[in-house]
Scaffold this motif. Structure first.
Motif, PDB file in Angstrom:
ATOM      1  N   GLN A 144       6.723   6.178  10.622  1.00  0.00           N
ATOM      2  CA  GLN A 144       5.187   5.839  11.702  1.00  0.00           C
ATOM      3  C   GLN A 144       6.485   5.899  13.215  1.00  0.00           C
ATOM      4  O   GLN A 144       7.139   5.535  13.688  1.00  0.00           O
ATOM      5  N   GLU A 145       5.401   7.117  14.314  1.00  0.00           N
ATOM      6  CA  GLU A 145       6.273   6.965  15.605  1.00  0.00           C
ATOM      7  C   GLU A 145       5.350   6.082  16.263  1.00  0.00           C
ATOM      8  O   GLU A 145       4.354   5.830  16.131  1.00  0.00           O
ATOM      9  N   GLU A 146       6.419   5.679  17.501  1.00  0.00           N
ATOM     10  CA  GLU A 146       5.688   4.503  18.485  1.00  0.00           C
ATOM     11  C   GLU A 146       5.260   5.221  19.351  1.00  0.00           C
ATOM     12  O   GLU A 146       4.591   4.965  20.574  1.00  0.00           O
ATOM     13  N   ARG A 147       5.421   6.177  19.610  1.00  0.00           N
ATOM     14  CA  ARG A 147       5.115   6.595  20.765  1.00  0.00           C
ATOM     15  C   ARG A 147       3.094   7.702  20.745  1.00  0.00           C
ATOM     16  O   ARG A 147       2.546   7.621  22.352  1.00  0.00           O
ATOM     17  N   GLU A 203       4.244  10.122 -10.001  1.00  0.00           N
ATOM     18  CA  GLU A 203       3.609   9.442 -10.950  1.00  0.00           C
ATOM     19  C   GLU A 203       2.508  10.813 -11.799  1.00  0.00           C
ATOM     20  O   GLU A 203       2.490  10.796 -12.733  1.00  0.00           O
ATOM     21  N   LEU A 204       2.003  11.171 -10.570  1.00  0.00           N
ATOM     22  CA  LEU A 204       1.365  12.382 -10.879  1.00  0.00           C
ATOM     23  C   LEU A 204       1.699  13.485 -10.767  1.00  0.00           C
ATOM     24  O   LEU A 204       1.425  14.537 -11.147  1.00  0.00           O
ATOM     25  N   LYS A 205       2.924  13.257 -11.057  1.00  0.00           N
ATOM     26  CA  LYS A 205       3.927  14.237 -10.518  1.00  0.00           C
ATOM     27  C   LYS A 205       4.089  15.000  -9.248  1.00  0.00           C
ATOM     28  O   LYS A 205       2.966  16.336  -9.370  1.00  0.00           O
ATOM     29  N   ILE A 206       3.475  15.343  -8.148  1.00  0.00           N
ATOM     30  CA  ILE A 206       2.551  15.562  -6.786  1.00  0.00           C
ATOM     31  C   ILE A 206       3.481  15.895  -6.506  1.00  0.00           C
ATOM     32  O   ILE A 206       3.763  17.131  -6.223  1.00  0.00           O
ATOM     33  N   ALA A 207       5.543  15.048  -5.881  1.00  0.00           N
ATOM     34  CA  ALA A 207       6.434  15.161  -5.394  1.00  0.00           C
ATOM     35  C   ALA A 207       6.750  14.323  -5.981  1.00  0.00           C
ATOM     36  O   ALA A 207       6.950  13.147  -6.667  1.00  0.00           O
ATOM     37  N   GLU A 208       8.212  14.873  -6.108  1.00  0.00           N
ATOM     38  CA  GLU A 208       9.156  14.495  -6.129  1.00  0.00           C
ATOM     39  C   GLU A 208      10.162  13.499  -5.409  1.00  0.00           C
ATOM     40  O   GLU A 208      10.584  12.155  -5.489  1.00  0.00           O
ATOM     41  N   THR A 209       9.498  13.847  -4.184  1.00  0.00           N
ATOM     42  CA  THR A 209      10.240  12.496  -2.707  1.00  0.00           C
ATOM     43  C   THR A 209       9.184  12.346  -1.828  1.00  0.00           C
ATOM     44  O   THR A 209       8.247  13.195  -1.888  1.00  0.00           O
ATOM     45  N   VAL A 210       9.584  11.569  -0.983  1.00  0.00           N
ATOM     46  CA  VAL A 210       8.132  11.365   0.125  1.00  0.00           C
ATOM     47  C   VAL A 210       9.233  11.369   1.356  1.00  0.00           C
ATOM     48  O   VAL A 210      10.089  10.927   1.487  1.00  0.00           O
ATOM     49  N   THR A 251       1.146  -1.520  -0.356  1.00  0.00           N
ATOM     50  CA  THR A 251      -0.076   0.007  -0.185  1.00  0.00           C
ATOM     51  C   THR A 251       0.914   0.893   0.178  1.00  0.00           C
ATOM     52  O   THR A 251       0.258   2.398  -0.920  1.00  0.00           O
ATOM     53  N   ILE A 252       1.952   1.579   0.570  1.00  0.00           N
ATOM     54  CA  ILE A 252       3.072   2.286   0.578  1.00  0.00           C
ATOM     55  C   ILE A 252       3.566   2.466  -0.554  1.00  0.00           C
ATOM     56  O   ILE A 252       3.858   3.602  -1.218  1.00  0.00           O
ATOM     57  N   ALA A 253       3.761   1.972  -1.048  1.00  0.00           N
ATOM     58  CA  ALA A 253       4.315   1.614  -2.413  1.00  0.00           C
ATOM     59  C   ALA A 253       3.692   2.575  -3.359  1.00  0.00           C
ATOM     60  O   ALA A 253       4.082   3.071  -4.009  1.00  0.00           O
ATOM     61  N   TRP A 293       2.460   7.950   8.322  1.00  0.00           N
ATOM     62  CA  TRP A 293       2.156   9.162   7.912  1.00  0.00           C
ATOM     63  C   TRP A 293       3.167   9.401   6.470  1.00  0.00           C
ATOM     64  O   TRP A 293       4.263   8.568   6.200  1.00  0.00           O
ATOM     65  N   ILE A 294       2.969   9.576   5.378  1.00  0.00           N
ATOM     66  CA  ILE A 294       3.458  10.097   4.083  1.00  0.00           C
ATOM     67  C   ILE A 294       2.848  11.305   3.952  1.00  0.00           C
ATOM     68  O   ILE A 294       2.793  11.834   3.308  1.00  0.00           O
TER      69      ILE A 294
END
Length: 120
Positions: free
Chosen positions: A54-57, A43-50, A33-35, A64-65
Motif C-alpha cells: 500500500q503506497e501513499e505516493r 489454496e489454489l497453489k498459485i503462490a506459496e507467498t505473497v 478481503t485481503i485474507a 497490490w497483492i
C-alpha cells in the motif's frame, strides 16, 4: 478508495489516500478481503507467498497483492525494490499463452471467492 465493499463490486463514497484514513469497519472489510485473496492464491497453489503493498505516493488508495512466483526470484531476487521491474518484465514479455493462463487463473480465483461468500 471505494467503500461499501461487496465482493462483486464497489460503491464510491469518498476519496482517500491512506489505509489510516479508513474507518474501523472499512479496515476490517479490507482486511477480510485481503485474507480471502491470499488464501485463494495459496489454496489454489498459485503462490506459496505473497507481497502486499500500500503506497501513499499516488493520489488514491490502492493495495497490490503480488503472488510471488519462482521465476521472479530467479530473475530478480526478493524485495520490494524489484516489483516495478517484475511488472515491466511480465508486461513486455507475456505470450498469448501467458495471458490465457492469467485469465484462467483469475476465473479460478473468482470461483474460489464466490464459494467463500457462501460461508460468510
Amino acid at each position: 478508495m471505494k467503500t461499501n465493499m461487496q465482493r462483486g463490486g464497489y460503491e464510491q463514497k469518498r476519496h482517500i489516500q491512506s489505509f489510516a484514513e479508513l474507518t474501523a469497519d472499512e479496515r476490517t472489510e479490507i482486511g477480510n478481503t485481503i485474507a480471502i485473496a491470499e488464501r485463494a492464491l495459496k489454496e489454489l497453489k498459485i503462490a506459496e507467498t505473497v507481497t502486499l503493498v500500500q503506497e501513499e505516493r499516488s493520489k488514491h488508495f490502492h493495495i497490490w497483492i503480488f503472488p510471488n512466483q519462482e521465476w521472479m526470484l530467479e530473475k530478480f531476487g526478493y524485495g520490494l525494490q524489484y516489483l516495478r521491474d517484475i511488472n515491466a518484465f511480465a508486461k513486455d514479455n507475456a505470450s498469448d499463452a501467458d495471458i490465457e493462463n492469467v485469465i484462467r487463473t483469475a476465473e479460478e480465483i473468482k470461483k474460489y471467492i464466490e464459494g467463500e461468500d457462501k460461508y460468510d
